[in-house]
Structures are given as structure tokens and as C-alpha cells.
Design a protein around this motif. Structure first.
Motif, mmCIF file in Angstrom:
data_model
loop_
_atom_site.group_PDB
_atom_site.id
_atom_site.type_symbol
_atom_site.label_atom_id
_atom_site.label_comp_id
_atom_site.label_asym_id
_atom_site.label_seq_id
_atom_site.Cartn_x
_atom_site.Cartn_y
_atom_site.Cartn_z
ATOM 1 N N ARG A 81 -12.525 -82.936 -73.271
ATOM 2 C CA ARG A 81 -12.686 -81.491 -73.160
ATOM 3 C C ARG A 81 -14.124 -81.058 -73.394
ATOM 4 N NH1 ARG A 81 -8.575 -77.069 -75.251
ATOM 5 N NH2 ARG A 81 -9.833 -75.188 -75.012
ATOM 6 N N VAL A 82 -14.799 -81.669 -74.367
ATOM 7 C CA VAL A 82 -16.161 -81.266 -74.722
ATOM 8 C C VAL A 82 -17.124 -81.554 -73.576
ATOM 9 C CG1 VAL A 82 -18.080 -81.646 -76.318
ATOM 10 C CG2 VAL A 82 -15.722 -81.563 -77.178
ATOM 11 N N GLN A 83 -17.075 -82.786 -73.037
ATOM 12 C CA GLN A 83 -17.985 -83.139 -71.951
ATOM 13 C C GLN A 83 -17.675 -82.345 -70.692
ATOM 14 O OE1 GLN A 83 -17.907 -87.220 -70.659
ATOM 15 N NE2 GLN A 83 -19.912 -87.092 -69.671
ATOM 16 N N ALA A 84 -16.398 -82.099 -70.412
ATOM 17 C CA ALA A 84 -16.024 -81.315 -69.232
ATOM 18 C C ALA A 84 -16.574 -79.902 -69.338
ATOM 19 C CB ALA A 84 -14.510 -81.298 -69.068
ATOM 20 N N SER A 85 -16.460 -79.288 -70.519
ATOM 21 C CA SER A 85 -16.964 -77.923 -70.698
ATOM 22 C C SER A 85 -18.477 -77.875 -70.574
ATOM 23 C CB SER A 85 -16.522 -77.379 -72.059
ATOM 24 O OG SER A 85 -15.107 -77.334 -72.152
ATOM 25 N N ALA A 86 -19.183 -78.891 -71.144
ATOM 26 C CA ALA A 86 -20.646 -78.916 -71.055
ATOM 27 C C ALA A 86 -21.104 -79.087 -69.611
ATOM 28 C CB ALA A 86 -21.195 -80.039 -71.932
ATOM 29 N N ALA A 87 -20.462 -80.004 -68.889
ATOM 30 C CA ALA A 87 -20.830 -80.207 -67.482
ATOM 31 C C ALA A 87 -20.499 -78.977 -66.654
ATOM 32 C CB ALA A 87 -20.108 -81.441 -66.933
ATOM 33 N N LEU A 88 -19.410 -78.299 -67.008
ATOM 34 C CA LEU A 88 -19.029 -77.102 -66.277
ATOM 35 C C LEU A 88 -20.072 -76.000 -66.444
ATOM 36 C CD1 LEU A 88 -16.640 -76.135 -64.552
ATOM 37 C CD2 LEU A 88 -15.708 -75.075 -66.606
ATOM 38 N N ALA A 89 -20.627 -75.873 -67.650
ATOM 39 C CA ALA A 89 -21.670 -74.873 -67.877
ATOM 40 C C ALA A 89 -22.897 -75.163 -67.028
ATOM 41 C CB ALA A 89 -22.036 -74.841 -69.361
ATOM 42 N N THR A 90 -23.250 -76.433 -66.906
ATOM 43 C CA THR A 90 -24.377 -76.811 -66.053
ATOM 44 C C THR A 90 -24.081 -76.501 -64.592
ATOM 45 O OG1 THR A 90 -24.901 -78.594 -67.592
ATOM 46 C CG2 THR A 90 -25.920 -78.696 -65.422
ATOM 47 N N SER A 91 -22.855 -76.775 -64.161
ATOM 48 C CA SER A 91 -22.468 -76.503 -62.774
ATOM 49 C C SER A 91 -22.540 -75.015 -62.468
ATOM 50 C CB SER A 91 -21.050 -77.029 -62.523
ATOM 51 O OG SER A 91 -20.589 -76.658 -61.243
ATOM 52 N N ARG A 92 -22.099 -74.184 -63.413
ATOM 53 C CA ARG A 92 -22.105 -72.741 -63.192
ATOM 54 C C ARG A 92 -23.521 -72.187 -63.091
ATOM 55 N NH1 ARG A 92 -17.438 -71.498 -67.690
ATOM 56 N NH2 ARG A 92 -15.624 -71.719 -66.312
ATOM 57 N N ALA A 93 -24.484 -72.871 -63.695
ATOM 58 C CA ALA A 93 -25.864 -72.378 -63.702
ATOM 59 C C ALA A 93 -26.617 -72.728 -62.427
ATOM 60 C CB ALA A 93 -26.609 -72.946 -64.905
ATOM 61 N N ARG A 94 -26.009 -73.487 -61.518
ATOM 62 C CA ARG A 94 -26.712 -73.912 -60.309
ATOM 63 C C ARG A 94 -26.920 -72.731 -59.366
ATOM 64 N NH1 ARG A 94 -24.203 -79.620 -58.335
ATOM 65 N NH2 ARG A 94 -26.203 -79.732 -57.302
ATOM 66 N N GLN A 95 -28.104 -72.677 -58.759
ATOM 67 C CA GLN A 95 -28.419 -71.600 -57.817
ATOM 68 C C GLN A 95 -27.601 -71.732 -56.539
ATOM 69 O OE1 GLN A 95 -30.320 -68.937 -57.992
ATOM 70 N NE2 GLN A 95 -30.104 -68.301 -55.871
ATOM 71 N N ASN A 96 -27.409 -72.970 -56.069
ATOM 72 C CA ASN A 96 -26.707 -73.222 -54.812
ATOM 73 C C ASN A 96 -25.494 -74.118 -55.065
ATOM 74 O OD1 ASN A 96 -28.658 -71.793 -53.257
ATOM 75 N ND2 ASN A 96 -29.989 -73.579 -53.336
ATOM 76 N N PRO A 97 -24.407 -73.579 -55.604
ATOM 77 C CA PRO A 97 -23.225 -74.406 -55.860
ATOM 78 C C PRO A 97 -22.638 -74.953 -54.572
ATOM 79 C CG PRO A 97 -22.718 -72.080 -56.125
ATOM 80 C CD PRO A 97 -24.196 -72.168 -55.959
ATOM 81 N N GLU A 98 -22.143 -76.184 -54.635
ATOM 82 C CA GLU A 98 -21.535 -76.820 -53.485
ATOM 83 C C GLU A 98 -20.015 -76.808 -53.632
ATOM 84 O OE1 GLU A 98 -23.326 -80.634 -53.068
ATOM 85 O OE2 GLU A 98 -25.320 -79.820 -52.645
ATOM 86 N N THR A 99 -19.337 -77.384 -52.641
ATOM 87 C CA THR A 99 -17.881 -77.347 -52.640
ATOM 88 C C THR A 99 -17.306 -77.917 -53.925
ATOM 89 O OG1 THR A 99 -17.858 -77.587 -50.234
ATOM 90 C CG2 THR A 99 -15.822 -78.092 -51.398
ATOM 91 N N TRP A 100 -17.828 -79.075 -54.353
ATOM 92 C CA TRP A 100 -17.256 -79.733 -55.521
ATOM 93 C C TRP A 100 -17.563 -78.982 -56.810
ATOM 94 C CZ3 TRP A 100 -13.496 -82.896 -54.708
ATOM 95 C CH2 TRP A 100 -13.429 -83.571 -53.486
ATOM 96 N N ASP A 101 -18.644 -78.212 -56.829
ATOM 97 C CA ASP A 101 -18.897 -77.366 -58.002
ATOM 98 C C ASP A 101 -17.760 -76.371 -58.192
ATOM 99 O OD1 ASP A 101 -21.684 -77.918 -59.127
ATOM 100 O OD2 ASP A 101 -22.098 -77.777 -56.989
ATOM 101 N N ILE A 102 -17.361 -75.729 -57.093
ATOM 102 C CA ILE A 102 -16.315 -74.718 -57.187
ATOM 103 C C ILE A 102 -14.976 -75.367 -57.536
ATOM 104 C CG2 ILE A 102 -15.259 -72.776 -56.011
ATOM 105 C CD1 ILE A 102 -18.280 -72.534 -56.446
ATOM 106 N N ILE A 103 -14.683 -76.511 -56.920
ATOM 107 C CA ILE A 103 -13.436 -77.219 -57.228
ATOM 108 C C ILE A 103 -13.400 -77.596 -58.707
ATOM 109 C CG2 ILE A 103 -12.139 -79.335 -56.813
ATOM 110 C CD1 ILE A 103 -13.080 -79.224 -53.912
ATOM 111 N N ALA A 104 -14.509 -78.134 -59.209
ATOM 112 C CA ALA A 104 -14.562 -78.534 -60.622
ATOM 113 C C ALA A 104 -14.387 -77.334 -61.538
ATOM 114 C CB ALA A 104 -15.890 -79.236 -60.913
#
Length: 756
Positions: free
Chosen positions: A634-657
Motif C-alpha cells: 500500500r505504501v509504495q503504491a500510494s507513493a508511486a501514484l502521487a508521482t504519476s498524478r504529478a506528471r504533465q502528460n499522463p499516459e494511458t497506464w497512468d490513468i489506469i493505475a
């Protein structure tokens, strides 16, 4: 005299209304469905006959060059590897040549040229206002969700009238010089400036680099053509203009638009894919350098070349008109293109008018965009390009050579008319066949099999060389439970269109029902042509399992899971393929195969490793989040998710994740927020975070129907009981219920047994 003048004006107005219809409605996506297809075919017939009639009255050098170019092109059609596809291309080009000839004669009158400018400017205003509102709303919605400038590959709407946003951006760019030309008609400068600025903004928002290239080349040509007038601009006006541009650039830089422009311009993934496509196209040119494979055959030849063994599905063309001409028509076709371009230039040099610089700029924008885009396949864009070229160099009455009548010339023209009538009769027959096909498919969708079979049988008898009609007739027969007749019809469809893998899959299923050994051969052939299409490997595994060939079934499923490890979450997987420990073994074999091959990290490979209970590091935050979720971290998933949300150009897998992790952690608001971003970025699958998506049909492929047959619309439904997993169905399950999906699709993962 008054009646004659009224009749002339009526014809002119009718022609302008027809142009507006074609640009705004008839040349878009609606052109590929009935009744618009029939209306357009009728218009093409009328254009060709009017052109031939006008040619008999008089012709100039441009007409002679145009006919020479058309003749060379028709030679390449006659020598095509697949004549049925080339026949359609030949009819398209003949209609375009006829439209150019008619437009040049109509625009020989200054009053008609002014009317054309008004009509084209009105079309430009429609595009700017309509898409300005639609695209502007999407940008505002994105900024309200993220407080950032949207990426320039946002999936902007096409208003359901046009196939894609890039051609819309190109036609908006093409009409910019026309909007500028309205100043000659007395249009207020402020209105013109607002229209041009709005057009430029829409072209930038679209993210179409081909539109950017075309607009740059068109602007450059206009400046060259108007260089003498530019020298007369006062210093004060030049200084004010320079200050305006500096202020605009500064504002764009501060707002972040320039950064988004640079990011989009330097995105090399699509560029590298284009180079791969072009290399395959040039290989085809090398095989038949003089005549090419035949106009309209590029989609088929690209599939047969093995391109899809390594690359995903693309559009119908190579994204470059010169490359496509070389591939399909060889040196003869390239010579035809050069002659046609020469004809336009000669017409503009011999018969210039006050609108020539503007019209040439519009023509060059269309031609420039075609260097890196499939602009030649967009009918409304081609229509604007044709009338712009005609406006640049219309026919002058003093320049035309008046034909002298004699028995020999009359006989020759009578033969031409008769030949044209035969050809147009064939065109009408093909359109009637497609109309009957649509009625037959509609009947099949409503369960009326006798009517469906009658309609499609008649369609096949009218146009027996159309692989699409043969395929659909076979599929309708297959629905009745019979297999022998469907197998024969589907085999004929494959012979006519050897790249139609949907027909191959249907024939394989029919052969399996008959117990014929060709079933596994056809399934292997489809999988060999397009192994990255999961449906081909699924059909191969299904047939191998039904035939008791469990080694072949296991090999196909392992290969399938390497490319699409998320598929076992689909409910249809549970009814067709192994589950539980047997599935876990297949996932492990697939992961070990990827590891031994030292493949480049991808979303699929990372998902596969996590689903198989293995570990592999990757720097992409979306993949880290999915892997951590499957590891129940849970901890690593939440941390990676925060990084994904901060991306300027999210890709398909960012949204799926983002949707999966939020849903697994019970944060439905965050999941809904991410899903809304997905709707904006990737509309075709943007609603999969909610609702239920059903299984896919192995015998219907809308993207292939569009690519090979230029068909939009429903297909014949699959026989009962053969629904197979798709990306959409499986990802829908993962985003709706990540934990339950892990238990079904990744039984060896930690998420299948842990409690988040």
C-alpha cells in the motif's frame, strides 16, 4: 438573356451549396455510411459527365497535363495486384480530376470567385466556432481538474462528423488564407484578426504537427508571393506588428503553451513509427518500382509484409502522400503526381488573379500536411484543396483551345461517353451492393436471418469481388448453425482480401465446426500476420484446445499473456480458457520467456511480472504503482501514484493505475477524478472505469473494417458462444474491482490473498 443569366446563376449557387455540403457534412465520417455514400457517388457521376462535356467545348494546357497525369495513374490501377481496391481508388481520382476541371471553368468568372471566397470563409467560420467551443470546453475542463495547461495530445472531440481531430486542424489551417482574403471583400479587420487568431489557436491545440508544418509552408509561400506588397508596409506598422508578436510569444511562454509545443514537437515515438512504416512502403516500391502494388492496396500489402508482427495497428495509409504514391503506383504514379502539380503551377502562372496568392497558400497547406499525414484520404480536405487549386489558376476563355467538330472527333467523344457510362454504372452497382450490405447487417443484428441472407446474397451477386460482402454473407450463414456454406464464402473473402484477419478467424471457426484440418492452419496464418492482436492468438488457442492439441493451445496462451497479461480478468476468459493454478503456470512461463528474451521494459511486461508473483524494477511511476498494488504494498503504491498524478502528460497506464489503486484503497472520489481525466485523454476507453463491458467478437474488427474497406458502422454479430476477451473488457474489470480481478487473473500475486 435574362433567363440564361438566371440559369447560369442557379447552376453557380447549386455548385457552391454542393461544395459547402461536401466540406461540412458529406466529406466527413458520414461519407462512409448510407445515404451519404450514395449521394456522394451521384455527385461524382454528375461531376465526371459535366467535366467531359466541358472538355469537348474547349481545353487548355492544364487540361492536357491533367489528362496525361490521370492516364498514367489509371495504368497503375489496371496493373494492380488487387484490382478491386484499385478500382475504388481510380473512381475517387477520376471524380477529383473532374471536380478540378469543372471548378477551373466555373471560377473563370470574377463574380464566381468572390462567391467561392464567401462560401469557404463561411465554412472556416463554422469550423472555428464549432470546434472553438468544443475544444475550448475540453481545455477548460482539463485545467479545472489539474490546474495545468493540457498536453497537446489531448483526445479532442470530432463532433461525431469527422474521423479525427488532425484533419480538422489541417482544414482549419487551410482556410486561414481564405479568411485573410475576405479583407478584399470589405470584411472588418478586427473580425478577420479574431478569426485568424482563433484558427491558429485551434491548430496548436490539436497537437497536429502535420497541420503545423502545412501552415508554416503556406505562410512562407504567401509571404514570397506578396513580397512586393510587404515592402510597402510603413515602419510604424512593422514596429507595431513586431511588438504584437513579441508580446504574444511572451504570453505563450508564461502560460506554458510554448513548453507544451516543444514537448509535443520533440515526441519521437510517432516519428520513429512513421519511419518504420515508410521503410516497409519503400520495400514494396523496390519490388515493383515502375508500377507499384496498385492504388488502394497499401493497407493489404503492409499487413502481408509482416509489419504487424512487431508494431501495433495503424491507420489506412503511411502518413505520407509521396511515400504512398511510390509504394502503390511506383515511378509511373510519381510521374503522374509531378505532372499534376506542374499543371496547377502552370495554371496559376498563366491565369493569375487577385485571389491567387491566397489560394496557392491554401493549396500548399494541404500539400504540405500530406507530407507527414494521410490528408489525401480525407474527402472534405481534398475538396478544399481542389477548389483552392482551381481558384489559383482558373480557365481563361482566351486560353482554351476550342475543339472542332468532325465525324472522327464526334465518334471518339461518343466512345469516351459510352466508356464513362459503363464505369459509372459499375460505381452505382458497387454503391447499391454496399447499401444492401448495410440493410443485411441491420437485419442480422435484429435476428432476422432470412432477410439478412437475402440482402447479402444479392449484394454479393452485384459485386462478387468485394471481400467485405463475401465475408459478411459467410458470417450470416454461420449464425444459422451451418458451417459448409460459411466456410466457402469466407474462403472467397480471404482470396479477395488476403489481409482480412477477421475473415480468416471466421473461416477457422467454420472449419473447426466441420472438423477440417484447415481450421488450425487458418488460425495460425492470422496469428502469424498479426500476433500482437490478442484476438488472433485467442482464436488459435480456442481451436487448438477444441481439437485436443494442448501443446499448441499452451504455446498460444503463453504468447498471448506476454502481450496482454491483464486479459484473464475478463469474465469471458473464465468460460474459454484455463483458470486457477493452470493459469498461474501459464503466467509464470510467459514471464520467464520475457525475462530470457531480455525484452525492453513495457507496461505489459511489468504487469506480467507482478501478476506472476515475480519482481522487476522499473522507473515508470504508473507501472510501479500497478506492480506495488499487485504486491499488496500500500505504501509504495500510494507513493508511486502521487508521482504519476504529478506528471504533465499522463499516459494511458497512468490513468489506469490511478483508478485501480484508488479503487483498491476505497477512495472512489479519486478513482472518479482519474476516470474523468481518462475520458479527456483517451475517449474510446475513457468510460471503462464504470459500468460493464462485454466480450469481443472474433469475426468483427471495426478498426480493420475502416483500414481495409473504409467502412464505418456495425458488423455481423459473432455466432453465439464465441465471445472472447478484449483489452476493454479486461481493463474494465481491473478498474472496477482490482482485488477480485487479481484473484481471477493473477492468483499468484499478493493482492489475490491480502487485505488492503
Amino acid at each position: 438573356m435574362g433567363c440564361a443569366g438566371w440559369a447560369q446563376r442557379a447552376r453557380t449557387y447549386l455548385a457552391l451549396v454542393t461544395l459547402a455540403y461536401f466540406v461540412l457534412v458529406g466529406g466527413g465520417s458520414l461519407a462512409l455510411i448510407d445515404p451519404f455514400r450514395l449521394v456522394n457517388a451521384l455527385l461524382a457521376v454528375v461531376l465526371v459527365f459535366l467535366w467531359l462535356r466541358s472538355m469537348r467545348r474547349g481545353a487548355d494546357l492544364t487540361d492536357a497535363l491533367t489528362i496525361a497525369a490521370l492516364s498514367l495513374f489509371l495504368v497503375t490501377c489496371a496493373t494492380s495486384k488487387f484490382p478491386r481496391f484499385s478500382f475504388d481508388s481510380a473512381m475517387d481520382v477520376v471524380a477529383c480530376v473532374g471536380a478540378y476541371g469543372i471548378a477551373r471553368r466555373a471560377l473563370g468568372d470574377e463574380e464566381n470567385r468572390r462567391r467561392l471566397i464567401v462560401v469557404l470563409a463561411a465554412c472556416g467560420a463554422f469550423f472555428v466556432i464549432g470546434f472553438g467551443y468544443a475544444w475550448g470546453s475540453q481545455w477548460l475542463q482539463w485545467m479545472s481538474l489539474t490546474a495545468k495547461i493540457p498536453p497537446l495530445d489531448l483526445d479532442l472531440t470530432n463532433l461525431a462528423l469527422y474521423a479525427y481531430r488532425y484533419p480538422v486542424a489541417i482544414v482549419i489551417a487551410t482556410l486561414v488564407p481564405i479568411l485573410l482574403a475576405t479583407r478584399v471583400l470589405g470584411m472588418p479587420r478586427i473580425a478577420i484578426a479574431l478569426g485568424i487568431v482563433a484558427s491558429a489557436a485551434l491548430v496548436v491545440m490539436s497537437g497536429s504537427r502535420s497541420a503545423w508544418l502545412g501552415l508554416f509552408l503556406g505562410l512562407l509561400s504567401f509571404l514570397v508571393a506578396r513580397r512586393r506588397a510587404l515592402r510597402r508596409i510603413s515602419r510604424r506598422t512593422a514596429a507595431i506588428g513586431s511588438l504584437f508578436w513579441l508580446a504574444l510569444i511572451a504570453a505563450l511562454g508564461i502560460s506554458g503553451v510554448i513548453g507544451a509545443l516543444v514537448t509535443r514537437a520533440l515526441t519521437l515515438s510517432s516519428v520513429s513509427l512513421r519511419f518504420e512504416i515508410w521503410s516497409r512502403a519503400l520495400q514494396q516500391f523496390g519490388e515493383r518500382p515502375l508500377l507499384g502494388s496498385g492504388p488502394g492496396t497499401f493497407p493489404t500489402m503492409l499487413t502481408l509484409s509482416g509489419f504487424y508482427r512487431s508494431f501495433p495497428q495503424i491507420g489506412e495509409g503511411p502518413d505520407s502522400a509521396p511515400i504512398q504514391v511510390l509504394s502503390e503506383s511506383g515511378l509511373l504514379g510519381f510521374a503522374a503526381l509531378a505532372i499534376a502539380m506542374t499543371a496547377v503551377v502552370i495554371a496559376a502562372r498563366r491565369n493569375p488573379n487577385r485571389w491567387t496568392p491566397y489560394a496557392l497558400a491554401s493549396t500548399i497547406i494541404v500539400a504540405g500536411s500530406a507530407l507527414t499525414n494521410d490528408s489525401v484520404h480525407v474527402h472534405y480536405l481534398v475538396a478544399v484543396g481542389i477548389v483552392a487549386a482551381a481558384l489559383a489558376g482558373p480557365t481563361a476563355r482566351t486560353d482554351a483551345h476550342v475543339a472542332t467538330h468532325s465525324w472522327s472527333s464526334s465518334g471518339r467523344w461518343l466512345a469516351i461517353y459510352a466508356g464513362a457510362a459503363v464505369v459509372m454504372g459499375a460505381v452505382s452497382a458497387t454503391q447499391v451492393g454496399l447499401l444492401l450490405r448495410e440493410r443485411g447487417v441491420d437485419a442480422a443484428l435484429h435476428g432476422d436471418q432470412p432477410t439478412a441472407r437475402g440482402m447479402l446474397s444479392t449484394a454479393v451477386s452485384i459485386d462478387p469481388s468485394n471481400g467485405l460482402l463475401q465475408r459478411d454473407l459467410g458470417l450470416v450463414d454461420f449464425q444459422t448453425g451451418e458451417a459448409d456454406q460459411p466456410y466457402r464464402a469466407l474462403s472467397r473473402a480471404i482470396f479477395t482480401s488476403p489481409a482480412d484477419v477477421a475473415a480468416m478467424r471466421g473461416a477457422a471457426l467454420a472449419a473447426m465446426t466441420l472438423g477440417r484440418p484447415e481450421a488450425i492452419q487458418l488460425a495460425r496464418r492470422a496469428a502469424a500476420l498479426r500476433p500482437l492482436d490478442p484476438m488472433n492468438l485467442e482464436v488459435l488457442a480456442l481451436i487448438a484446445g477444441r481439437n485436443g492439441d494442448y501443446d499448441q493451445e499452451s504455446q498460444a496462451l503463453v504468447e498471448l499473456l506476454r502481450h496482454a497479461p491483464y486479459l484473464p480478468a475478463a469474465l469471458s476468459w473464465q468460460t474459454q480458457f484455463p483458470t486457477g493454478t493452470e493459469l498461474a503456470t501459464l503466467l509464470w512461463k510467459a514471464a520467464k520467456g520475457v525475462s530470457s528474451a531480455s525484452a525492453e521494459p513495457s507496461a505489459e511486461s511489468e504487469w506480467l511480472f507482478a501478476a506472476a508473483g515475480l519482481h522487476r524494477d522499473d522507473l515508470d511511476p504508473a507501472l510501479v504503482a500497478i506492480g506495488a498494488l499487485l504486491d499488496c504494498d500500500r505504501v509504495q503504491a500510494s507513493a508511486a501514484l502521487a508521482t504519476s498524478r504529478a506528471r504533465q502528460n499522463p499516459e494511458t497506464w497512468d490513468i489506469i493505475a490511478q483508478v485501480m489503486v484508488a479503487r483498491a484503497l476505497g477512495d472512489d472520489d479519486a478513482a472518479r477524478h482519474a476516470a474523468n481525466l481518462r475520458v479527456l485523454l483517451y475517449t474510446p476507453v475513457g468510460l471503462q472505469a464504470f459500468g460493464t463491458v462485454g466480450p469481443g467478437s472474433p469475426v468483427n474488427d471495426p478498426l480493420e473494417n475502416w483500414r481495409i474497406y473504409r467502412l464505418i458502422g456495425p458488423g455481423v454479430p459473432a455466432p453465439e458462444g464465441v465471445g472472447l476477451p478484449t483489452f476493454e473488457e479486461s481493463i474494465n474489470r481491473w478498474m472496477n474491482d482490482p482485488v477480485g480481478s487479481a484473484r481471477r487473473a493473477a492468483p499468484e500475486s499478493a493482492l489475490a490473498t491480502c487485505n488492503l
